[in-house]
Design a protein around this motif. Structure first.
Motif, PDB file in Angstrom:
ATOM      1  N   TRP A   1      -5.063  -1.149  -1.886  1.00  0.00           N
ATOM      2  CA  TRP A   1      -3.869  -0.315  -1.129  1.00  0.00           C
ATOM      3  C   TRP A   1      -3.375   0.950  -1.540  1.00  0.00           C
ATOM      4  O   TRP A   1      -3.877   1.320  -2.636  1.00  0.00           O
ATOM      5  CB  TRP A   1      -2.662  -1.437  -1.162  1.00  0.00           C
ATOM      6  CG  TRP A   1      -2.937  -2.655  -0.896  1.00  0.00           C
ATOM      7  CD1 TRP A   1      -2.268  -3.236   0.278  1.00  0.00           C
ATOM      8  CD2 TRP A   1      -3.423  -3.721  -1.570  1.00  0.00           C
ATOM      9  NE1 TRP A   1      -2.736  -4.485   0.398  1.00  0.00           N
ATOM     10  CE2 TRP A   1      -3.214  -5.135  -0.641  1.00  0.00           C
ATOM     11  CE3 TRP A   1      -4.184  -3.983  -2.619  1.00  0.00           C
ATOM     12  CZ2 TRP A   1      -3.934  -6.250  -0.881  1.00  0.00           C
ATOM     13  CZ3 TRP A   1      -4.497  -5.123  -3.047  1.00  0.00           C
ATOM     14  CH2 TRP A   1      -4.579  -6.461  -2.211  1.00  0.00           C
TER      15      TRP A   1
ATOM     16  N   ARG B   1       1.507   4.249  -0.391  1.00  0.00           N
ATOM     17  CA  ARG B   1       2.555   3.932   0.623  1.00  0.00           C
ATOM     18  C   ARG B   1       2.443   2.593   1.053  1.00  0.00           C
ATOM     19  O   ARG B   1       3.534   2.173   1.390  1.00  0.00           O
ATOM     20  CB  ARG B   1       2.124   5.046   1.871  1.00  0.00           C
ATOM     21  CG  ARG B   1       2.998   4.500   3.106  1.00  0.00           C
ATOM     22  CD  ARG B   1       4.410   4.851   3.201  1.00  0.00           C
ATOM     23  NE  ARG B   1       4.938   6.092   2.370  1.00  0.00           N
ATOM     24  CZ  ARG B   1       6.067   5.631   1.908  1.00  0.00           C
ATOM     25  NH1 ARG B   1       6.919   4.551   1.992  1.00  0.00           N
ATOM     26  NH2 ARG B   1       6.514   6.536   1.116  1.00  0.00           N
ATOM     27  N   GLU B   2       1.372   2.077   0.985  1.00  0.00           N
ATOM     28  CA  GLU B   2       1.264   0.619   1.512  1.00  0.00           C
ATOM     29  C   GLU B   2       1.919  -0.233   0.608  1.00  0.00           C
ATOM     30  O   GLU B   2       2.714  -1.139   0.828  1.00  0.00           O
ATOM     31  CB  GLU B   2      -0.017   0.128   1.645  1.00  0.00           C
ATOM     32  CG  GLU B   2      -0.838   0.773   2.930  1.00  0.00           C
ATOM     33  CD  GLU B   2      -2.277   0.482   2.852  1.00  0.00           C
ATOM     34  OE1 GLU B   2      -2.921   0.387   4.071  1.00  0.00           O
ATOM     35  OE2 GLU B   2      -3.169   0.359   1.905  1.00  0.00           O
ATOM     36  N   MET B   3       1.863  -0.049  -0.622  1.00  0.00           N
ATOM     37  CA  MET B   3       2.516  -0.781  -1.687  1.00  0.00           C
ATOM     38  C   MET B   3       4.177  -0.560  -1.662  1.00  0.00           C
ATOM     39  O   MET B   3       4.589  -1.551  -1.837  1.00  0.00           O
ATOM     40  CB  MET B   3       1.967  -0.313  -3.030  1.00  0.00           C
ATOM     41  CG  MET B   3       0.459  -0.557  -3.326  1.00  0.00           C
ATOM     42  SD  MET B   3       0.051  -2.374  -3.790  1.00  0.00           S
ATOM     43  CE  MET B   3       0.804  -2.325  -5.456  1.00  0.00           C
TER      44      MET B   3
ATOM     45  N   ASP C   1       5.866   0.384   0.855  1.00  0.00           N
ATOM     46  CA  ASP C   1       6.089  -0.558   2.002  1.00  0.00           C
ATOM     47  C   ASP C   1       6.199  -2.002   1.793  1.00  0.00           C
ATOM     48  O   ASP C   1       7.190  -2.604   2.023  1.00  0.00           O
ATOM     49  CB  ASP C   1       5.772  -0.134   3.357  1.00  0.00           C
ATOM     50  CG  ASP C   1       5.580   1.434   3.635  1.00  0.00           C
ATOM     51  OD1 ASP C   1       6.699   1.893   3.466  1.00  0.00           O
ATOM     52  OD2 ASP C   1       4.757   1.976   4.580  1.00  0.00           O
ATOM     53  N   GLU C   2       5.268  -2.335   1.337  1.00  0.00           N
ATOM     54  CA  GLU C   2       5.086  -4.141   1.163  1.00  0.00           C
ATOM     55  C   GLU C   2       6.093  -4.397   0.251  1.00  0.00           C
ATOM     56  O   GLU C   2       6.857  -5.638   0.381  1.00  0.00           O
ATOM     57  CB  GLU C   2       3.932  -4.339   0.780  1.00  0.00           C
ATOM     58  CG  GLU C   2       3.646  -5.832   0.550  1.00  0.00           C
ATOM     59  CD  GLU C   2       2.422  -6.163  -0.358  1.00  0.00           C
ATOM     60  OE1 GLU C   2       2.446  -7.470  -0.720  1.00  0.00           O
ATOM     61  OE2 GLU C   2       1.468  -5.520  -0.199  1.00  0.00           O
ATOM     62  N   PHE C   3       6.698  -3.665  -0.798  1.00  0.00           N
ATOM     63  CA  PHE C   3       7.704  -4.171  -1.748  1.00  0.00           C
ATOM     64  C   PHE C   3       8.731  -3.398  -1.675  1.00  0.00           C
ATOM     65  O   PHE C   3       9.988  -3.974  -2.356  1.00  0.00           O
ATOM     66  CB  PHE C   3       7.212  -3.918  -3.326  1.00  0.00           C
ATOM     67  CG  PHE C   3       5.901  -4.844  -3.619  1.00  0.00           C
ATOM     68  CD1 PHE C   3       5.997  -6.043  -4.094  1.00  0.00           C
ATOM     69  CD2 PHE C   3       4.734  -4.355  -3.681  1.00  0.00           C
ATOM     70  CE1 PHE C   3       5.046  -6.778  -4.352  1.00  0.00           C
ATOM     71  CE2 PHE C   3       3.317  -5.120  -3.971  1.00  0.00           C
ATOM     72  CZ  PHE C   3       3.769  -6.334  -4.288  1.00  0.00           C
TER      73      PHE C   3
ATOM     74  N   ARG D   1      -5.902  -5.778  -6.593  1.00  0.00           N
ATOM     75  CA  ARG D   1      -5.073  -7.023  -6.723  1.00  0.00           C
ATOM     76  C   ARG D   1      -4.111  -6.884  -8.126  1.00  0.00           C
ATOM     77  O   ARG D   1      -3.142  -7.363  -8.043  1.00  0.00           O
ATOM     78  CB  ARG D   1      -5.935  -8.179  -6.593  1.00  0.00           C
ATOM     79  CG  ARG D   1      -6.498  -8.333  -5.103  1.00  0.00           C
ATOM     80  CD  ARG D   1      -6.922  -9.843  -5.124  1.00  0.00           C
ATOM     81  NE  ARG D   1      -7.838  -9.726  -4.050  1.00  0.00           N
ATOM     82  CZ  ARG D   1      -7.185 -10.190  -2.646  1.00  0.00           C
ATOM     83  NH1 ARG D   1      -5.808 -10.340  -2.595  1.00  0.00           N
ATOM     84  NH2 ARG D   1      -8.149 -10.218  -1.500  1.00  0.00           N
TER      85      ARG D   1
ATOM     86  N   ARG E   1      -0.941  -4.975  -7.626  1.00  0.00           N
ATOM     87  CA  ARG E   1      -0.043  -5.713  -6.840  1.00  0.00           C
ATOM     88  C   ARG E   1       0.691  -6.791  -7.687  1.00  0.00           C
ATOM     89  O   ARG E   1       1.789  -7.125  -7.527  1.00  0.00           O
ATOM     90  CB  ARG E   1      -0.730  -6.121  -5.618  1.00  0.00           C
ATOM     91  CG  ARG E   1      -1.196  -5.264  -4.518  1.00  0.00           C
ATOM     92  CD  ARG E   1      -1.689  -5.936  -3.494  1.00  0.00           C
ATOM     93  NE  ARG E   1      -0.687  -6.599  -2.498  1.00  0.00           N
ATOM     94  CZ  ARG E   1      -0.353  -7.937  -2.419  1.00  0.00           C
ATOM     95  NH1 ARG E   1      -1.335  -8.724  -3.008  1.00  0.00           N
ATOM     96  NH2 ARG E   1       0.532  -8.202  -1.523  1.00  0.00           N
TER      97      ARG E   1
ATOM     98  N   SER F   1       4.424  -6.805  -8.605  1.00  0.00           N
ATOM     99  CA  SER F   1       5.302  -7.875  -8.284  1.00  0.00           C
ATOM    100  C   SER F   1       6.135  -8.573  -9.339  1.00  0.00           C
ATOM    101  O   SER F   1       7.305  -8.998  -9.192  1.00  0.00           O
ATOM    102  CB  SER F   1       4.528  -9.145  -7.511  1.00  0.00           C
ATOM    103  OG  SER F   1       5.144 -10.317  -7.322  1.00  0.00           O
TER     104      SER F   1
END
Length: 125
Positions: free
Chosen positions: A6, A9-11, A13-15, A44, A47, A51
């Motif tokens: 990822w 930006r994707e991280m 947005d996701e979180f 992973r 991520r 998290s």
């Protein structure tokens, strides 16, 4: 088999955090994305760690405690030592929150008493 990756930006947005927050956690060593030039590539493990950081923040743990908990996971026998440490931290956090609840209940009771006196005085006038 290729592993999923990822972008920052994707991280973000996701979180639901800013890219600045992710860079801050990287600066603190909480996450360590792969670097390709100036591009960060998150795997992973990143991520999962992000998290855990965000979960710890939601529970009110300071970042240094979160770092210790996460780092224990990577240590030998990490799972057991991590769980023991986390349980002790949970006990401390719970005690702190329960004390805050008692303090809030006491403050609300004092406000109610004061309000009743003010209303009674107003009605008497």
């Amino acid at each position: 088999m290729t592993s999923a990756t990822w972008t920052i930006r994707e991280m973000a947005d996701e979180f639901g955090v800013t890219t600045r927050t992710i860079r801050h956690y990287e600066d603190l060593g909480l996450i360590s994305p792969e670097r390709r030039g100036t591009t960060r590539i998150f795997h992973r493990r990143d991520r999962t760690r992000l998290s855990l950081v965000l979960r710890g923040k939601r529970l009110g743990f300071p970042l240094d405690e979160i770092a210790t908990i996460i780092d224990l996971y990577d240590a030998p026998r990490g799972r057991r030592s991590q769980l023991t440490y986390v349980l002790a931290q949970i006990d401390e956090r719970r005690a702190d929150l329960e004390q805050r609840r008692r303090d809030l209940d006491e403050a609300l009771t004092e406000l109610e008493t004061f309000e009743q006196r003010c209303r009674a005085e107003l009605d008497a006038r």
